[in-house]
Motif scaffolding. Structure first.
Motif, short mmCIF file in Angstrom:
data_model
loop_
_atom_site.label_atom_id
_atom_site.label_comp_id
_atom_site.label_asym_id
_atom_site.label_seq_id
_atom_site.Cartn_x
_atom_site.Cartn_y
_atom_site.Cartn_z
N ALA A 97 0.79 -1.15 0.01
CA ALA A 97 -0.09 -0.01 0.11
C ALA A 97 0.89 1.33 0.10
N GLY A 98 1.88 1.38 0.91
CA GLY A 98 2.87 2.14 0.83
C GLY A 98 3.37 2.46 -0.52
N VAL A 99 3.81 1.67 -1.26
CA VAL A 99 4.61 1.70 -2.55
C VAL A 99 3.77 2.15 -3.62
N ASN A 100 2.50 1.69 -3.49
CA ASN A 100 1.62 1.99 -4.42
C ASN A 100 1.08 3.60 -4.30
N TYR A 101 1.06 4.07 -2.97
CA TYR A 101 0.52 5.33 -2.62
C TYR A 101 1.78 6.30 -3.23
N LEU A 102 3.13 5.89 -3.20
CA LEU A 102 4.10 6.71 -3.49
C LEU A 102 3.89 6.99 -4.89
N LYS A 103 3.69 5.89 -5.68
CA LYS A 103 3.47 6.03 -6.97
C LYS A 103 2.29 7.09 -7.50
N LYS A 104 1.04 6.99 -6.88
CA LYS A 104 0.33 7.63 -7.10
C LYS A 104 0.32 9.23 -6.58
N LEU A 105 1.22 9.43 -5.63
CA LEU A 105 1.52 10.67 -5.46
C LEU A 105 2.44 11.32 -6.40
N GLN A 106 3.21 10.78 -7.03
CA GLN A 106 4.22 11.14 -8.04
C GLN A 106 3.51 11.41 -9.42
N GLU A 107 2.34 10.51 -9.38
CA GLU A 107 1.68 10.56 -10.84
C GLU A 107 0.78 11.99 -10.68
#
Length: 290
Positions: free
Chosen positions: A123-133
């Motif tokens: 969840a943390g990794v996916n959230y980081l990717k979404k923040l960058q997007e």
């Protein structure tokens, strides 16, 4: 590689981050740093080809930024920034000041990342990717609470739990722990990666700055003391399917192909209606067609 690029240091690995895999990577990044965004491509390739040997823990390092604009600091200034941040720990621990204290704005995205991580590493990794997007592609203000909540919705985590954690001392203390770890590991450049093996008594190996892909492969081989078995990369369409967006530059790096060859492969996928091209902020991205 040389002594200036990486060095051994006596670093204690926190017990809560121990893993069953033989190697643990501590990855220090700034979610809003363009170099760190590019660096994520190397990590993707690393995980695809050698992920059976290691797992990663991401530690956000925020160099003061304001709404929609990153205020870059020179690497030499990073230690001072974190020293100043650590001195505010009492303020950060007081969740009653969360909403009204304007000084906390630069930390919102980092604390949100910690809140997402409370629901698991993935969840943390996916959230980081979404923040960058949201930041790099959509040009959204990721210090805004509504935007942070939308990120949580997009990755399908428990939004109610996320909102509670966003305002809890648990996330703030997790960020404080990251600040402490960053300082103890003497991280002065981002991105930086620290390799640990399963023996927490042994030293970690730190790579400061952005190095070549083979540098990380060689260090992994050194740390595992074995000949690494390289896994096959997934089919191009399959890889794109599980990414929010990709660029030709990223695909060329991962698949080690020329721009011309990759453009041809992408055109084939577009004709087969498996991939679509998106143009945003004068940049071209590719996305899987659901």
């Amino acid at each position: 590689m040389n002594d200036k690029q990486y060095k051994n240091e006596s670093i204690t690995l926190p017990e809560q981050n121990c893993t069953k895999k033989s190697i643990e990577l501590y990855v220090f990044i700034d979610p809003l740093c363009r170099n760190c965004w590019d660096f994520s491509t190397i990590l993707k390739k690393f995980h695809l080809e050698y992920g059976q040997y290691f797992s990663s823990t991401y530690i956000p390092v925020n160099r003061y930024y304001t709404t929609k604009k990153l205020l870059e600091k020179r690497p030499s200034q990073l230690a001072f920034v974190w020293e100043k941040t650590a001195s505010r720990s009492d303020i950060l621990c007081d969740d009653h000041l969360w909403i009204d204290n304007k000084e906390l704005y630069p930390y919102y995205s980092a604390i949100a990342l910690k809140a997402a991580e409370l629901q698991g590493r993935v969840a943390g990794v996916n959230y980081l990717k979404k923040l960058q997007e949201y930041y790099f592609l959509k040009d959204l203000d990721i210090t805004d609470q509504d935007v942070l909540i939308e990120c949580a919705k997009d990755i399908n985590i428990d939004v109610k739990e996320f909102m509670e954690d966003l305002h809890s001392t648990h996330s703030i203390k997790a960020l404080q722990c990251d600040i402490k770890v960053t300082k103890e590991m003497h991280v002065t450049e981002i991105p930086s990666v620290v390799f640990f093996n399963e023996n927490i008594e042994e030293e970690g190996l730190k790579v400061s700055g952005f190095e070549s892909y083979q540098t990380y492969v060689k260090i992994l081989e050194l740390m595992t003391n074995t000949k690494l078995e390289k896994r096959e990369l997934p089919d191009l369409a399959e890889f794109i399917k599980f990414q929010p967006f990709v660029t030709i530059k990223e695909l060329c790096m991962i698949y080690e192909q020329s721009t011309q060859c990759m453009e041809l492969e992408l055109k084939k996928l577009i004709l087969r209606r498996k991939v679509k091209k998106i143009v945003q902020k004068d940049q071209i991205y590719y996305q899987y067609v659901v």
